[in-house]
Write an enzyme that holds these catalytic residues in place. Structure first.
Site, PDB file in Angstrom:
ATOM      1  N   GLU A  59      -7.128   8.379   6.734  1.00 20.83           N
ATOM      2  CA  GLU A  59      -7.366   9.003   8.047  1.00 20.83           C
ATOM      3  C   GLU A  59      -7.856  10.444   7.947  1.00 20.83           C
ATOM      4  O   GLU A  59      -7.195  11.385   8.427  1.00 20.83           O
ATOM      5  CB  GLU A  59      -6.086   8.947   8.889  1.00 20.83           C
ATOM      6  CG  GLU A  59      -5.613   7.540   9.169  1.00 20.83           C
ATOM      7  CD  GLU A  59      -4.455   7.499  10.169  1.00 20.83           C
ATOM      8  OE1 GLU A  59      -3.958   8.569  10.562  1.00 20.83           O
ATOM      9  OE2 GLU A  59      -4.059   6.386  10.561  1.00 20.83           O
ATOM     10  N   TYR A  87      -3.412   1.934  16.122  1.00 19.48           N
ATOM     11  CA  TYR A  87      -2.137   2.065  16.838  1.00 19.48           C
ATOM     12  C   TYR A  87      -2.301   1.930  18.348  1.00 19.48           C
ATOM     13  O   TYR A  87      -1.497   1.282  19.003  1.00 19.48           O
ATOM     14  CB  TYR A  87      -1.481   3.422  16.507  1.00 19.48           C
ATOM     15  CG  TYR A  87      -0.951   3.473  15.104  1.00 19.48           C
ATOM     16  CD1 TYR A  87       0.332   3.029  14.800  1.00 19.48           C
ATOM     17  CD2 TYR A  87      -1.746   3.911  14.053  1.00 19.48           C
ATOM     18  CE1 TYR A  87       0.820   3.040  13.504  1.00 19.48           C
ATOM     19  CE2 TYR A  87      -1.269   3.929  12.749  1.00 19.48           C
ATOM     20  CZ  TYR A  87       0.016   3.490  12.488  1.00 19.48           C
ATOM     21  OH  TYR A  87       0.491   3.484  11.210  1.00 19.48           O
ATOM     22  N   ARG A 112       0.852  -1.193   0.000  1.00 18.79           N
ATOM     23  CA  ARG A 112       0.000   0.000   0.000  1.00 18.79           C
ATOM     24  C   ARG A 112       0.886   1.239   0.000  1.00 18.79           C
ATOM     25  O   ARG A 112       1.656   1.449   0.926  1.00 18.79           O
ATOM     26  CB  ARG A 112      -0.915  -0.010   1.228  1.00 18.79           C
ATOM     27  CG  ARG A 112      -1.710   1.286   1.401  1.00 18.79           C
ATOM     28  CD  ARG A 112      -2.668   1.181   2.591  1.00 18.79           C
ATOM     29  NE  ARG A 112      -3.358   2.432   2.830  1.00 18.79           N
ATOM     30  CZ  ARG A 112      -3.101   3.256   3.860  1.00 18.79           C
ATOM     31  NH1 ARG A 112      -2.164   2.964   4.741  1.00 18.79           N
ATOM     32  NH2 ARG A 112      -3.784   4.366   3.994  1.00 18.79           N
ATOM     33  N   GLU A 129      -3.047  -0.237   8.328  1.00 18.16           N
ATOM     34  CA  GLU A 129      -1.835   0.151   9.062  1.00 18.16           C
ATOM     35  C   GLU A 129      -1.885  -0.391  10.488  1.00 18.16           C
ATOM     36  O   GLU A 129      -2.908  -0.341  11.149  1.00 18.16           O
ATOM     37  CB  GLU A 129      -1.691   1.676   9.186  1.00 18.16           C
ATOM     38  CG  GLU A 129      -1.310   2.374   7.917  1.00 18.16           C
ATOM     39  CD  GLU A 129      -1.197   3.889   8.084  1.00 18.16           C
ATOM     40  OE1 GLU A 129      -0.833   4.357   9.187  1.00 18.16           O
ATOM     41  OE2 GLU A 129      -1.486   4.592   7.098  1.00 18.16           O
ATOM     42  N   HIS A 143      -3.059  10.984   0.973  1.00 16.58           N
ATOM     43  CA  HIS A 143      -2.449  10.792   2.285  1.00 16.58           C
ATOM     44  C   HIS A 143      -1.874  12.153   2.716  1.00 16.58           C
ATOM     45  O   HIS A 143      -0.675  12.301   2.904  1.00 16.58           O
ATOM     46  CB  HIS A 143      -1.382   9.696   2.222  1.00 16.58           C
ATOM     47  CG  HIS A 143      -1.069   9.066   3.549  1.00 16.58           C
ATOM     48  ND1 HIS A 143      -1.132   7.708   3.785  1.00 16.58           N
ATOM     49  CD2 HIS A 143      -0.672   9.603   4.733  1.00 16.58           C
ATOM     50  CE1 HIS A 143      -0.774   7.439   5.029  1.00 16.58           C
ATOM     51  NE2 HIS A 143      -0.481   8.574   5.628  1.00 16.58           N
ATOM     52  N   ASN A 195      -6.915   1.602  10.428  1.00 15.74           N
ATOM     53  CA  ASN A 195      -5.577   1.795  10.998  1.00 15.74           C
ATOM     54  C   ASN A 195      -5.721   1.793  12.515  1.00 15.74           C
ATOM     55  O   ASN A 195      -6.533   2.531  13.064  1.00 15.74           O
ATOM     56  CB  ASN A 195      -4.978   3.147  10.578  1.00 15.74           C
ATOM     57  CG  ASN A 195      -4.637   3.191   9.096  1.00 15.74           C
ATOM     58  OD1 ASN A 195      -4.762   2.192   8.386  1.00 15.74           O
ATOM     59  ND2 ASN A 195      -4.195   4.347   8.635  1.00 15.74           N
TER      60      ASN A 195
HETATM   61  C1  BGC Z   1      -0.541   7.684   9.355  1.00 13.02           C
HETATM   62  C2  BGC Z   1       0.908   7.565   8.957  1.00 13.02           C
HETATM   63  C3  BGC Z   1       1.793   7.787  10.162  1.00 13.02           C
HETATM   64  C4  BGC Z   1       1.489   6.719  11.184  1.00 13.02           C
HETATM   65  C5  BGC Z   1       2.315   6.804  12.447  1.00 13.02           C
HETATM   66  C6  BGC Z   1      -0.868   7.047  10.673  1.00 13.02           C
HETATM   67  O1  BGC Z   1      -1.708   7.898  11.384  1.00 13.02           O
HETATM   68  O2  BGC Z   1      -1.373   7.221   8.341  1.00 13.02           O
HETATM   69  O3  BGC Z   1       1.170   8.478   7.946  1.00 13.02           O
HETATM   70  O4  BGC Z   1       3.148   7.785   9.850  1.00 13.02           O
HETATM   71  O5  BGC Z   1       0.135   6.838  11.564  1.00 13.02           O
HETATM   72  O6  BGC Z   1       2.100   8.008  13.102  1.00 13.02           O
END
Ligand code: BGC
Length: 444
Positions: free
Chosen positions: A168, A291, A79, A352, A123, A289
């Site tokens: 995002e 995290y 991607r 992601e 992006h 995505n």
């Molecule tokens: C984004 C990326 C970013 C990653 C880590 C995501 O929110 O799509 O561009 O590098 O998080 O912060």
């Protein structure tokens, strides 16, 4: 990490993700116009280490080496994002052949190695010329985005295997136009709501434009976070619900046909008749995505401009970004999406997932990153549990292939499976690269 990972279904896609401004460099080559990120990073005080994406990983010139790294990893999909200002230097008008040519070569290079190209159309690198006319605050930008999408699909529609319209949009709205931490650096707080609506409208118009030019699936990528309310009062719970609506629902409810959630402080008058139908154009994929979870409570300052406080979550280990590591959060958000949207939820692709650590090369030139391996291992187990619990997930893409330009953090945060020395641009696969290769292809 003691036991082997559970088996994922046949046909599950393993991939990695990057984005144009974060890796390409070559910001004024072959007719590329300036983007809001060029302007923002060249303004003093915007990026912690004063850096820019002028060179980044120099992927524009080294893409063949990077495609070889992808092939070595054994991934089925890659991607990447397309830089709008390479295709339309001013954001409007005919396509720039130099820009389209680069992505054409990249796509063919991937296909030659048996890797499916997955293209994100936006992006965050809006052509500066469009920002000068109001950027995403302006309704017209939605139409411009659909025109651009059509130009790209006219050239690559036969070869890109999955299209992602926006990456995002919540982060772009809140960081870029709400808080001013990202380009274009505006601080409009809740007056940034038009940025949500116009991105969503652009998404809907682009879906329709793409349908005419490609038979491949089309989706959007959102950032999701499980909200952990830090407090016991009704006000804390209300703050949590508001944050959930803003971060998780604002860019999902209207796309899946539910209209906008109620968010205090936003102005619905910019929504024209018919817009919600345009935004709800059927999609084939939801990019997720993930995290970290987010701690939220009622504002401690009664004069706070925001209806919530974001607070650190002390119960979890953290990455070098200070982000809490919580694999269960992935299971929670996936099962939550399934519960909230039921049969309207399209198949999910985790577009992601990843983490930043302070990775360095040792005396032998090797980069050992066991924390990233543990992070990915834990999140893949949580993902597998969510799938066993009935969530339809088709793939997982690690953020990121390479250490790269991490927006306002410059080159200080490393997310790659491959270490990049930003002086020499030498790429060194980390331990996590070998681990992910074994996960994807099975141990040698
Ligand atoms: C984004 C990326 C970013 C990653 C880590 C995501 O929110 O799509 O561009 O590098 O998080 O912060």
């Amino acid at each position: 990490m003691s036991s082997p990972l559970p088996e994922f279904p046949a046909g599950f896609t393993w991939g990695v993700s990057t984005s144009a401004y974060q890796i390409e460099g070559a910001t004024s080559e072959d007719g590329r116009g300036p983007s809001i990120w060029d302007s923002f990073t060249h303004r003093p005080g915007t990026v912690v280490d004063g850096s820019t994406g002028d060179v980044a990983c120099d992927h524009y010139h080294r893409y063949a080496e990077d495609v070889a790294l992808l092939a070595g990893l054994g991934v089925g999909a890659y991607r990447f994002s397309i830089a709008w200002p390479r295709i339309q230097p001013d954001g409007t008008g005919p396509a720039n052949p130099g820009g389209l040519g680069f992505y054409d070569r990249l796509v063919d290079g991937l296909l030659d190695r048996g890797i499916d190209p997955v293209a994100t159309l936006f992006h965050w690198d809006l052509p500066q010329a469009l920002e000068d006319k109001g950027g995403w605050l302006t309704r017209d930008t939605a139409g411009r985005f659909a025109d651009y999408a059509a130009l790209v699909a006219g050239r690559l529609g036969d070869r890109v295997k999955l299209w992602i319209t926006l990456n995002e949009p919540f982060v772009h709205m809140s960081y870029g136009y709400g808080l001013g931490l990202h380009a274009p650096g505006r601080q409009y707080l809740f007056d940034a709501f038009p940025v949500a609506h116009h991105q969503l409208l652009g998404h809907g118009l682009a879906v329709t434009a793409l349908r005419a030019l490609t038979g491949s699936p089309i989706g959007i990528t959102n950032n999701y976070t499980p909200v952990r309310v830090q407090g016991v009062t009704d006000a804390d719970r209300a703050a949590g619900a508001t944050y959930h609506a803003l971060h998780n629902r604002l860019f999902t409810d209207p796309i899946l046909g539910h209209g906008y959630p109620e968010i205090p402080g936003t102005d619905p008058s910019i929504v024209h008749p018919g817009d919600l139908d345009t935004i709800a154009a059927p999609i084939d994929a939801l990019g997720v995505n993930y995290y970290n979870p987010t701690g939220v409570r009622a504002p401690s300052d009664p004069d706070s401009p925001l209806p919530f406080d974001l607070v650190p979550l002390d119960a979890y280990p953290t990455t070098s970004f200070g982000w809490p590591v919580d694999p269960d959060g992935l299971h929670e958000l996936l099962t939550g999406l399934r519960r909230e949207y039921g049969d309207r939820l399209p198949p999910i692709h985790i577009t992601e997932g990843g983490c930043s650590y302070d990775d360095t090369l040792d005396a032998h030139g090797r980069c050992h990153d066991p924390q990233r391996v543990a992070y990915l291992d834990g999140h893949l187990r949580a993902l597998h549990r969510a799938m066993t619990d009935g969530v339809d997930v088709r793939g997982y893409y690690v953020w990121s292939l390479l250490d790269n330009f991490e927006w306002a953090e410059g080159y200080t945060k490393r997310f790659g499976l491959v270490h990049v020395d930003f002086d020499t641009l030498t790429r060194t696969p980390k331990t996590s690269y070998a681990w992910f290769r074994d996960t994807v292809t099975g141990p040698a």
